[in-house]
Design a protein around this motif. Structure first.
Motif, PDB file in Angstrom:
ATOM      1  N   TRP A   5       0.842  -1.205   0.000  1.00 22.35           N
ATOM      2  CA  TRP A   5       0.000   0.000   0.000  1.00 22.35           C
ATOM      3  C   TRP A   5       0.875   1.252   0.000  1.00 22.35           C
ATOM      4  CZ3 TRP A   5      -1.334   4.444   2.585  1.00 22.35           C
ATOM      5  CH2 TRP A   5      -2.578   4.996   2.261  1.00 22.35           C
ATOM      6  N   MET A   6       1.948   1.217   0.788  1.00 21.72           N
ATOM      7  CA  MET A   6       2.826   2.392   0.884  1.00 21.72           C
ATOM      8  C   MET A   6       3.534   2.684  -0.442  1.00 21.72           C
ATOM      9  SD  MET A   6       4.324   1.665   4.711  1.00 21.72           S
ATOM     10  CE  MET A   6       5.545   2.975   4.705  1.00 21.72           C
ATOM     11  N   LYS A   7       3.873   1.618  -1.178  1.00 20.71           N
ATOM     12  CA  LYS A   7       4.531   1.821  -2.469  1.00 20.71           C
ATOM     13  C   LYS A   7       3.603   2.484  -3.476  1.00 20.71           C
ATOM     14  CE  LYS A   7       7.786  -2.050  -2.125  1.00 20.71           C
ATOM     15  NZ  LYS A   7       8.118  -3.409  -2.645  1.00 20.71           N
ATOM     16  N   THR A   8       2.328   2.127  -3.435  1.00 23.44           N
ATOM     17  CA  THR A   8       1.383   2.675  -4.415  1.00 23.44           C
ATOM     18  C   THR A   8       0.680   3.935  -3.914  1.00 23.44           C
ATOM     19  OG1 THR A   8      -0.306   1.143  -3.583  1.00 23.44           O
ATOM     20  CG2 THR A   8       0.965   0.451  -5.509  1.00 23.44           C
ATOM     21  N   HIS A   9       0.895   4.298  -2.648  1.00 21.19           N
ATOM     22  CA  HIS A   9       0.273   5.500  -2.077  1.00 21.19           C
ATOM     23  C   HIS A   9       1.335   6.326  -1.356  1.00 21.19           C
ATOM     24  CE1 HIS A   9      -3.137   2.782  -2.673  1.00 21.19           C
ATOM     25  NE2 HIS A   9      -3.898   3.847  -2.701  1.00 21.19           N
ATOM     26  N   PRO A  10       2.284   6.904  -2.068  1.00 28.82           N
ATOM     27  CA  PRO A  10       3.314   7.725  -1.413  1.00 28.82           C
ATOM     28  C   PRO A  10       2.685   8.941  -0.737  1.00 28.82           C
ATOM     29  CG  PRO A  10       3.349   8.063  -3.787  1.00 28.82           C
ATOM     30  CD  PRO A  10       2.423   6.911  -3.546  1.00 28.82           C
ATOM     31  N   ILE A  11       3.327   9.402   0.324  1.00 28.97           N
ATOM     32  CA  ILE A  11       2.823  10.586   1.031  1.00 28.97           C
ATOM     33  C   ILE A  11       2.936  11.787   0.099  1.00 28.97           C
ATOM     34  CG2 ILE A  11       3.170  12.125   3.003  1.00 28.97           C
ATOM     35  CD1 ILE A  11       4.319   9.759   4.533  1.00 28.97           C
ATOM     36  N   PRO A  12       1.824  12.477  -0.185  1.00 30.96           N
ATOM     37  CA  PRO A  12       1.898  13.673  -1.036  1.00 30.96           C
ATOM     38  C   PRO A  12       2.849  14.704  -0.425  1.00 30.96           C
ATOM     39  CG  PRO A  12      -0.379  12.969  -0.752  1.00 30.96           C
ATOM     40  CD  PRO A  12       0.438  12.170   0.215  1.00 30.96           C
ATOM     41  N   PRO A  13       3.530  15.477  -1.246  1.00 32.31           N
ATOM     42  CA  PRO A  13       4.557  16.391  -0.725  1.00 32.31           C
ATOM     43  C   PRO A  13       4.033  17.470   0.220  1.00 32.31           C
ATOM     44  CG  PRO A  13       4.136  16.792  -3.065  1.00 32.31           C
ATOM     45  CD  PRO A  13       3.446  15.516  -2.720  1.00 32.31           C
ATOM     46  N   ASP A  14       2.729  17.797   0.143  1.00 24.75           N
ATOM     47  CA  ASP A  14       2.210  18.831   1.044  1.00 24.75           C
ATOM     48  C   ASP A  14       1.592  18.234   2.313  1.00 24.75           C
ATOM     49  OD1 ASP A  14      -0.077  17.718  -0.051  1.00 24.75           O
ATOM     50  OD2 ASP A  14      -1.102  19.639  -0.367  1.00 24.75           O
ATOM     51  N   GLN A  15       1.805  16.932   2.544  1.00 25.61           N
ATOM     52  CA  GLN A  15       1.253  16.264   3.719  1.00 25.61           C
ATOM     53  C   GLN A  15       2.385  15.714   4.587  1.00 25.61           C
ATOM     54  OE1 GLN A  15      -2.147  16.067   4.267  1.00 25.61           O
ATOM     55  NE2 GLN A  15      -2.501  17.197   2.362  1.00 25.61           N
ATOM     56  N   SER A  16       2.123  15.593   5.891  1.00 23.85           N
ATOM     57  CA  SER A  16       3.108  15.001   6.798  1.00 23.85           C
ATOM     58  C   SER A  16       2.766  13.555   7.123  1.00 23.85           C
ATOM     59  CB  SER A  16       3.189  15.819   8.095  1.00 23.85           C
ATOM     60  OG  SER A  16       1.926  15.843   8.737  1.00 23.85           O
ATOM     61  N   ARG A  17       1.587  13.125   6.764  1.00 21.37           N
ATOM     62  CA  ARG A  17       1.149  11.749   6.980  1.00 21.37           C
ATOM     63  C   ARG A  17       0.097  11.433   5.928  1.00 21.37           C
ATOM     64  NH1 ARG A  17      -1.629  11.371  12.700  1.00 21.37           N
ATOM     65  NH2 ARG A  17      -2.387   9.419  11.841  1.00 21.37           N
ATOM     66  N   LYS A 291       7.038  18.305   2.691  1.00 18.06           N
ATOM     67  CA  LYS A 291       8.065  18.806   1.767  1.00 18.06           C
ATOM     68  C   LYS A 291       7.647  20.059   1.013  1.00 18.06           C
ATOM     69  CE  LYS A 291      10.258  14.294   1.031  1.00 18.06           C
ATOM     70  NZ  LYS A 291       9.550  13.644   2.146  1.00 18.06           N
ATOM     71  N   GLU A 292       6.352  20.282   0.908  1.00 18.04           N
ATOM     72  CA  GLU A 292       5.862  21.447   0.164  1.00 18.04           C
ATOM     73  C   GLU A 292       4.745  22.127   0.958  1.00 18.04           C
ATOM     74  OE1 GLU A 292       4.494  20.382  -3.688  1.00 18.04           O
ATOM     75  OE2 GLU A 292       6.443  19.641  -4.384  1.00 18.04           O
ATOM     76  N   LEU A 293       4.671  23.431   0.811  1.00 17.57           N
ATOM     77  CA  LEU A 293       3.570  24.193   1.390  1.00 17.57           C
ATOM     78  C   LEU A 293       2.279  23.836   0.670  1.00 17.57           C
ATOM     79  CD1 LEU A 293       2.842  26.562   3.357  1.00 17.57           C
ATOM     80  CD2 LEU A 293       3.231  28.095   1.410  1.00 17.57           C
ATOM     81  N   LYS A 294       1.204  23.670   1.424  1.00 14.44           N
ATOM     82  CA  LYS A 294      -0.085  23.378   0.795  1.00 14.44           C
ATOM     83  C   LYS A 294      -0.494  24.527  -0.121  1.00 14.44           C
ATOM     84  CE  LYS A 294      -1.961  20.691   4.663  1.00 14.44           C
ATOM     85  NZ  LYS A 294      -2.997  20.661   5.723  1.00 14.44           N
ATOM     86  N   PRO A 295      -1.207  24.224  -1.213  1.00 14.51           N
ATOM     87  CA  PRO A 295      -1.731  25.311  -2.043  1.00 14.51           C
ATOM     88  C   PRO A 295      -2.556  26.270  -1.195  1.00 14.51           C
ATOM     89  CG  PRO A 295      -2.104  23.181  -3.089  1.00 14.51           C
ATOM     90  CD  PRO A 295      -1.608  22.895  -1.703  1.00 14.51           C
ATOM     91  N   ARG A 296      -2.536  27.540  -1.585  1.00 15.23           N
ATOM     92  CA  ARG A 296      -3.207  28.537  -0.751  1.00 15.23           C
ATOM     93  C   ARG A 296      -4.689  28.250  -0.582  1.00 15.23           C
ATOM     94  NH1 ARG A 296      -1.236  33.285   1.260  1.00 15.23           N
ATOM     95  NH2 ARG A 296      -2.791  34.735   2.033  1.00 15.23           N
ATOM     96  N   TRP A 297      -5.359  27.721  -1.614  1.00 19.13           N
ATOM     97  CA  TRP A 297      -6.789  27.466  -1.474  1.00 19.13           C
ATOM     98  C   TRP A 297      -7.061  26.436  -0.380  1.00 19.13           C
ATOM     99  CZ3 TRP A 297      -9.193  22.816  -1.839  1.00 19.13           C
ATOM    100  CH2 TRP A 297      -8.551  21.775  -2.531  1.00 19.13           C
ATOM    101  N   LYS A 298      -6.183  25.448  -0.228  1.00 14.42           N
ATOM    102  CA  LYS A 298      -6.364  24.455   0.831  1.00 14.42           C
ATOM    103  C   LYS A 298      -6.213  25.104   2.200  1.00 14.42           C
ATOM    104  CE  LYS A 298      -4.890  20.122  -1.367  1.00 14.42           C
ATOM    105  NZ  LYS A 298      -3.949  18.982  -1.229  1.00 14.42           N
ATOM    106  N   ARG A 299      -5.187  25.945   2.321  1.00 19.65           N
ATOM    107  CA  ARG A 299      -4.966  26.612   3.606  1.00 19.65           C
ATOM    108  C   ARG A 299      -6.134  27.533   3.946  1.00 19.65           C
ATOM    109  NH1 ARG A 299      -0.198  29.832   2.810  1.00 19.65           N
ATOM    110  NH2 ARG A 299      -0.089  29.263   0.619  1.00 19.65           N
TER     111      ARG A 299
END
Length: 357
Positions: A5-17, A291-299
């Motif tokens: 599951w982890m191989k096919t669902h990498p953590i998106p760069p704007d997420q910590s988990r 690794k990345e700041l969330k897009p402004r609309w999400k914030r």
């Protein structure tokens, strides 16, 4: 199974988990974004709830305006802190800062009475830390020590953005760490707080004043505008006592520096790009691993949901639940109740009185 599951669902760069609940939250943000974009349109017929959340969302999205203003939105709060003439005035200032979302010193909010869920009571609790909880200030492992160093350096850079020269910024960051460490020392650790008995202490305003006499609680409660009640829950009495001791012992200059920091820290995600980047560098990249700041609309969706959740929640329920969804849930709930009633009535080990309950 987890590895696949982890191989096919990498953590998106704007997420910590990342997990199913995170996926659900991301899907919900898309729904909320549509609602907020509609509410932010300047329609004369908008209701007060739509106007509130739509205007907040639109203002949050206006990155160009934030860039032009720099740190100027902090002007009034910073002036109020700079004007603090003695610790006796701390009660009025904290009431004002708490009302504007600055979590300095302690927290005061409403909560259900732990022993009577039909009642809502005032609750005084520990707060005022820039790191996630008390243990971050005291653990001796290499990672914890590095986080503390990075935190002090982050605070110094923020003071630099506010106009301090490097030497002054370093001294101010040190003052912040001193005062926050003292607040952490008086705080209850995370594991202890899982015991509800340890965070429930009924106390009158008079009893609180005797426990923590250095702070003007009457003045604070009056200026928050909250309704008065015969008692409140002082979640951690030792923290109230420690906070009071700090009010009388810490230099006024340290308090002012700490409050300037808390004002800047709470607003940093919404100021100009230099503040946003520095805030993310510590709280996102270094502290949580995003690794990345969330897009402004999400914030901005998150900010509106946190600030005006009742307004946004009502629209969300209408869009995703509706009258038909309510009818289906009512039928299902009634069926579950009927089934549970049958199960309870058939128990041979339960008394009739308990079954009735």
């Amino acid at each position: 199974a987890c590895g696949g599951w982890m191989k096919t669902h990498p953590i998106p760069p704007d997420q910590s988990r990342w997990g199913r609940f995170n996926e659900l939250a991301e899907r919900n943000k898309e729904v909320l974004r549509v609602i907020l974009e509609k509410a932010s349109a300047d329609e004369p017929k908008r209701g007060p709830g739509d106007r509130r959340m739509g205007d907040l969302y639109a203002a949050c999205l206006d990155e160009g305006a934030a860039e032009k203003k720099g740190a100027s939105p902090l002007r009034d709060s910073r002036a109020a802190v700079d004007g603090l003439a003695s610790v006796k005035e701390l009660a009025s200032l904290l009431a004002r800062l708490h009302a504007s979302g600055v979590g300095a010193g302690f927290s005061y909010d409403s909560d259900q009475d732990y022993r009577d869920s039909t009642q809502v009571v005032g609750e005084l609790d520990q707060s005022g830390l820039g790191l996630p909880d008390r243990d971050y200030y005291f653990k001796d492992d290499a990672k914890s020590q590095d986080i503390r160093r990075q935190y002090v350096w982050h605070a110094a850079k923020m003071f630099g953005l506010l106009g301090s020269d490097p030497r002054a910024a370093a001294e101010q960051a040190g003052a912040v760490m001193r005062l926050e460490t003292a607040l952490a020392q008086a705080s209850l650790d995370r594991v202890s707080r899982r015991d509800p008995e340890k965070i429930y202490h009924r106390m009158s305003a008079g009893e609180l004043a005797k426990l923590a006499p250095a702070f003007d609680w009457d003045r604070y409660f009056a200026e928050t505008g909250s309704p008065r009640s015969p008692w409140l829950n002082v979640a951690v009495p030792a923290f109230a006592e420690g906070f009071s001791a700090l009010v009388s012992s810490a230099p006024l200059s340290d308090w002012k520096t700490y409050l300037r920091w808390q004002v800047a820290r709470s607003a940093a995600p919404w100021l100009s790009r230099d503040f946003v980047s520095e805030n993310f560098d510590f709280y996102g990249l270094k502290l949580t691993g995003a690794k990345e700041l969330k897009p402004r609309w999400k914030r901005c969706v998150e900010l509106t949901d946190q600030s005006l959740g009742h307004d946004l929640g009502r629209r969300y329920a209408e869009e995703t639940f509706g009258a038909d969804g309510k009818r289906k849930m009512d039928r299902m709930t009634a069926a579950i109740r009927k089934s549970l009633k049958k199960d309870i009535e058939g128990l041979d080990w339960m008394t009739p009185k308990t079954k009735a309950k």
